[in-house]
Design an enzyme around this catalytic site. Structure first.
Site, PDB file in Angstrom:
ATOM      1  N   VAL A  17     -13.444  -2.673  36.963  1.00  0.00           N
ATOM      2  CA  VAL A  17     -12.231  -2.788  37.878  1.00  0.00           C
ATOM      3  C   VAL A  17     -11.130  -2.961  36.890  1.00  0.00           C
ATOM      4  CG1 VAL A  17     -11.102  -4.160  39.793  1.00  0.00           C
ATOM      5  CG2 VAL A  17     -13.451  -4.010  39.695  1.00  0.00           C
ATOM      6  N   GLU A 130      -7.254 -11.204  47.471  1.00  0.00           N
ATOM      7  CA  GLU A 130      -7.686 -10.415  48.106  1.00  0.00           C
ATOM      8  C   GLU A 130      -8.969  -9.453  47.784  1.00  0.00           C
ATOM      9  OE1 GLU A 130      -8.580  -8.759  51.406  1.00  0.00           O
ATOM     10  OE2 GLU A 130      -6.526  -9.258  51.555  1.00  0.00           O
ATOM     11  N   ILE A 137     -11.538  -3.600  51.505  1.00  0.00           N
ATOM     12  CA  ILE A 137     -11.297  -4.115  52.571  1.00  0.00           C
ATOM     13  C   ILE A 137     -10.115  -4.942  52.872  1.00  0.00           C
ATOM     14  CG2 ILE A 137     -12.065  -4.912  54.905  1.00  0.00           C
ATOM     15  CD1 ILE A 137     -14.944  -4.218  53.872  1.00  0.00           C
ATOM     16  N   LYS A 206     -18.113 -15.809  48.601  1.00  0.00           N
ATOM     17  CA  LYS A 206     -17.162 -15.371  49.474  1.00  0.00           C
ATOM     18  C   LYS A 206     -17.008 -15.837  51.006  1.00  0.00           C
ATOM     19  CE  LYS A 206     -18.227 -10.692  47.246  1.00  0.00           C
ATOM     20  NZ  LYS A 206     -18.908  -9.429  47.309  1.00  0.00           N
TER      21      LYS A 206
END
Length: 446
Positions: A17, A130, A137, A206
């Site tokens: 990432v 986020e 998403i 999460k």
């Protein structure tokens, strides 16, 4: 034309990432400047080994092993290292030096969220994450901002792509768990050590984040009941399919009690929030049942908005980098406009309820003696425990060698308290006509 100011950006971590975030910062600098209202200058990338190979070719002079000095010189810090330390210390250092922070570290936010938010509030900076839930998403900002004038009552999430891929493979091909896991590893969806995914720990982190934002209360990982998928068998998948269900690993956060989804005896009068992760049967017509492969989805029920579903890629360098960049542009704009950092929305203290307070339906697989009166005895036992049977299916099983016959019994109950259902299962195990309880799974969406 007014000259744009420059904001210095520090990046911690350059894995899958992080490398994509660095690429976007360098390649799309003009577009980002126009949207943020400031130029975003990548001043350094902190890594453990500056010589390690990267997925993206980046200027060598950007790399450093001195993360602490780097964050002290930045206006914006992006943390993509993972783990608790040194990420926690570096984020706190950055905020104390006036930097806004963007992180994708779900384990850290789930465990240390209150501490991080308190420091962000003291420093007047923005903390955004986020990318910590459901990859690309956009789900946390809609919950925090778009639904801030509504009351969310329930959240269901497929928030781990690895487990969704495994269960989808088992459902679509009939594969055993071990074979589906091996395929996920071959395709790069699962790590060599898949424990965090298949035992539900990643989804639990999460779930804590989703619950905290949805119910404006700080929930931690310790508040989440967690079961993984390693005990789900091909026989469970096949039986669920035969009954019109699909099995998914769901993260669930729901308000229970007098002002929530369930009232009265279903929750024994308890009021609070149930946060849990476990394999769950969903009817095949439910929107979440259609989420295939490594994709993620989050299904929200709110008092006024009704039912909402967010769907997309839940992992991968480029999709997750998109979420990071959205947070980064938002934080940069807050600096340019001169306002305080966005405060956390935790305004109350709704208690976290134990799994026993939840109201669910159960799917129960039984291997029973094939003899008269068995079904009646089982049905009577369920009734005695206050649990109503919705579906009961029986299939005769014959052993080719011994000629002994037994019956495979599949039961789906109506919703009742988790405590009543668990007590019913224990009582069923004590019946002399029960050879074995082959599976016990929860059901949603019925």
């Amino acid at each position: 034309m007014t000259e744009l100011r420059t904001l210095k950006v520090a990046l911690l971590g350059c894995g899958n990432v992080g490398a994509q975030v660095a690429r976007i910062l360098l390649d799309d600098a003009e577009m980002l400047a126009s949207r943020a209202g400031a130029r975003l200058e990548l001043i350094g990338i902190a890594v453990r080994d500056v010589a390690a190979p990267r997925d993206v070719e980046l200027p060598h002079e950007l790399f450093t092993t001195d993360a602490e000095t780097l964050v002290k010189d930045a206006d914006l810090v992006i943390e993509l290292m993972g783990g608790i330390e040194p990420a926690r210390t570096l984020i706190l250092t950055a905020m104390r030096n006036g930097a806004c922070v963007v992180t994708g570290n779900k384990a850290l936010v789930a465990k240390e969220g209150p501490t991080l938010h308190e420091e962000a509030d003291r420093a007047g900076v923005q903390l955004s994450y986020e990318a910590a839930v459901a990859g690309a998403i956009p789900i946390l900002r809609p919950i925090r901002d778009s639904l801030s004038g509504d009351r969310i009552t329930r959240v269901l999430g497929i928030v781990n792509g690895t487990t969704n891929f495994i269960l989808d493979q088992m459902d679509s091909t009939g594969a055993q768990f071990a074979d589906a896991l091996a395929e996920a590893q071959r395709l790069g969806y699962a790590e060599a050590d898949p424990t965090a995914d298949v035992e539900g720990h990643d989804a639990a982190s999460k779930a804590a984040i989703l619950a905290s934002l949805s119910f404006h209360t700080r929930f931690s990982l310790a508040d989440v009941y967690c079961e993984g998928i390693s005990s789900v068998t091909a026989a469970d998948i096949a039986a669920a399919k035969d009954a019109g269900f699909v099995i998914k690993l769901l993260a669930i956060a729901e308000k229970l009690g007098a002002t929530g989804r369930e009232t009265g005896t279903d929750t024994d009068g308890a009021t609070g929030v149930s946060v849990r992760v476990h394999p769950t049967l969903l009817p095949r017509e439910h929107p979440m049942a259609a989420v295939r492969g490594a994709f993620n989805a989050v299904f929200i029920e709110a008092e006024n908005a009704g039912e909402l579903m967010f769907y997309g890629q839940g992992a991968g360098g480029t999709p997750t980098a998109s979420a990071v960049m959205g947070d980064l542009v938002s934080a940069a704009r807050s600096i340019v406009l001169g306002g305080p950092g966005r405060a956390e929305t935790a305004t109350g203290q709704v208690p976290a309820l134990p799994i026993s307070a939840a109201a669910t339906s159960y799917y129960i697989g039984l291997d029973v003696a094939d003899q008269p009166g068995v079904l009646a005895r089982i049905a009577q036992l369920f009734a005695e425990h206050g649990v109503s049977i919705e579906i009961m299916r029986q299939t005769i099983q014959r052993d080719a060698d011994s000629k002994i016959e037994s019956a495979a019994l599949r039961i789906v109950t109506h919703r009742a308290s988790e405590a009543a259902l668990a007590a019913t299962v224990e009582a069923v195990k004590g019946l002399d006509v029960i050879n074995s309880v082959t599976s016990v799974l929860r059901v949603e969406g019925v």
